[in-house]
Design a protein around this motif. Structure first.
Motif, PDB file in Angstrom:
ATOM      1  N   MET A   9      -2.407 -60.560 -17.409  1.00 25.20           N
ATOM      2  CA  MET A   9      -3.088 -61.239 -16.961  1.00 25.20           C
ATOM      3  C   MET A   9      -3.711 -62.595 -18.536  1.00 25.20           C
ATOM      4  O   MET A   9      -3.691 -61.471 -19.281  1.00 25.20           O
ATOM      5  N   PHE A  29     -10.720 -63.425 -17.096  1.00 25.67           N
ATOM      6  CA  PHE A  29      -9.689 -62.969 -17.645  1.00 25.67           C
ATOM      7  C   PHE A  29      -8.976 -63.104 -15.277  1.00 25.67           C
ATOM      8  O   PHE A  29      -9.782 -62.730 -14.839  1.00 25.67           O
ATOM      9  N   GLY A  31      -5.766 -61.674 -13.009  1.00 28.64           N
ATOM     10  CA  GLY A  31      -4.502 -60.786 -13.219  1.00 28.64           C
ATOM     11  C   GLY A  31      -3.440 -60.185 -12.403  1.00 28.64           C
ATOM     12  O   GLY A  31      -4.518 -60.562 -10.843  1.00 28.64           O
ATOM     13  N   LEU A  47      -7.225 -51.655 -20.018  1.00 27.24           N
ATOM     14  CA  LEU A  47      -8.584 -52.741 -19.349  1.00 27.24           C
ATOM     15  C   LEU A  47      -9.434 -52.636 -20.354  1.00 27.24           C
ATOM     16  O   LEU A  47     -10.545 -53.866 -21.137  1.00 27.24           O
ATOM     17  N   ILE A  79     -11.897 -55.403 -20.975  1.00 30.42           N
ATOM     18  CA  ILE A  79     -12.698 -55.736 -20.016  1.00 30.42           C
ATOM     19  C   ILE A  79     -13.849 -54.808 -19.240  1.00 30.42           C
ATOM     20  O   ILE A  79     -14.219 -53.059 -19.636  1.00 30.42           O
ATOM     21  N   VAL A 116     -14.482 -56.233 -13.064  1.00 31.70           N
ATOM     22  CA  VAL A 116     -13.019 -55.696 -12.473  1.00 31.70           C
ATOM     23  C   VAL A 116     -13.753 -56.567 -11.338  1.00 31.70           C
ATOM     24  O   VAL A 116     -14.621 -55.751  -9.849  1.00 31.70           O
ATOM     25  N   LEU A 146     -11.890 -59.467 -15.305  1.00 29.97           N
ATOM     26  CA  LEU A 146     -10.552 -59.126 -14.604  1.00 29.97           C
ATOM     27  C   LEU A 146     -11.474 -59.809 -13.772  1.00 29.97           C
ATOM     28  O   LEU A 146     -11.678 -59.275 -12.365  1.00 29.97           O
ATOM     29  N   HIS A 195      -8.624 -60.093  -9.652  1.00 28.42           N
ATOM     30  CA  HIS A 195      -7.067 -60.063  -9.674  1.00 28.42           C
ATOM     31  C   HIS A 195      -7.071 -60.417  -8.311  1.00 28.42           C
ATOM     32  O   HIS A 195      -7.813 -59.920  -7.282  1.00 28.42           O
TER      33      HIS A 195
END
Length: 194
Positions: A41, A49, A51, A62, A67, A70, A131, A133
């Protein structure tokens, strides 16, 4: 007659991607090393971020990086999806938003722009770190992150792509690039730029 502004095209965004070579940096939390595989990430904008599946599933990591939120842009159990949900992060006290979205050019990612941008903005506005992702962290997550930068930080699509690309090797699929270009033109019209 003055040149009128021209519409953004998917080709413009592809060119913007190709003009920037991302800087390979150490994995956050491991500044003394550079990992070329495994948990992956990158901080692409302050507090934001992007990732892959390995980063998303490593809750202890995390938490160590700080973090607080998410956003899974690949939620599900199908191929190239990530099978996490709010329950997965409950014990870590990480706020979660999931989007069931396949990484195919025909997928309508635009339908998630508002909710994704708001979730990211809420995370950053509260002093958190988010994050975003998908499976590999290059297409779905990058596209939603670009939409956030366009909607909440008033960047053009080219600026958003370049901001993220400087920090991570992203490559949204052609359909997502087209949808970002259309969205950019819509926002520019709303702002009176076209």
């Amino acid at each position: 007659m003055a040149n009128s502004p021209r519409l953004t095209s998917a080709r413009d965004l592809l060119t913007a991607l190709q003009q920037i070579e991302p800087v390979i940096k150490p994995l956050p939390g491991h500044e003394d090393k550079v990992f070329r595989c495994g948990v992956c990430m990158d901080e692409c904008y302050p507090g934001l971020f992007i990732g892959d599946i390995a980063a998303a599933k490593k809750k202890d990591y995390l938490l160590r990086v700080g973090i607080t939120h998410v956003l899974n842009t690949a939620q599900g159990n199908k191929f190239a999806s990530v099978d996490t949900d709010a329950e997965f992060y409950k014990d870590a006290n990480i706020k979660y938003l999931g989007m069931k979205l396949l990484d195919v050019p025909s997928a309508n990612i635009t339908q998630f722009f508002d909710s994704g941008a708001q979730f990211i903005d809420d995370a950053l506005s509260s002093g958190g770190k988010v994050l975003v992702h998908c499976f590999m962290g290059i297409s779905r997550s990058a596209t939603i992150s670009c939409a956030f930068l366009m909607m909440k930080r008033n960047m053009s699509a080219v600026e958003a792509i370049q901001t993220i690309r400087k920090n991570r090797a992203i490559y949204p699929n052609d359909g997502f690039l087209s949808q970002l270009a259309e969205f950019d033109n819509k926002l520019r019209k709303e702002r009176g730029e076209l």
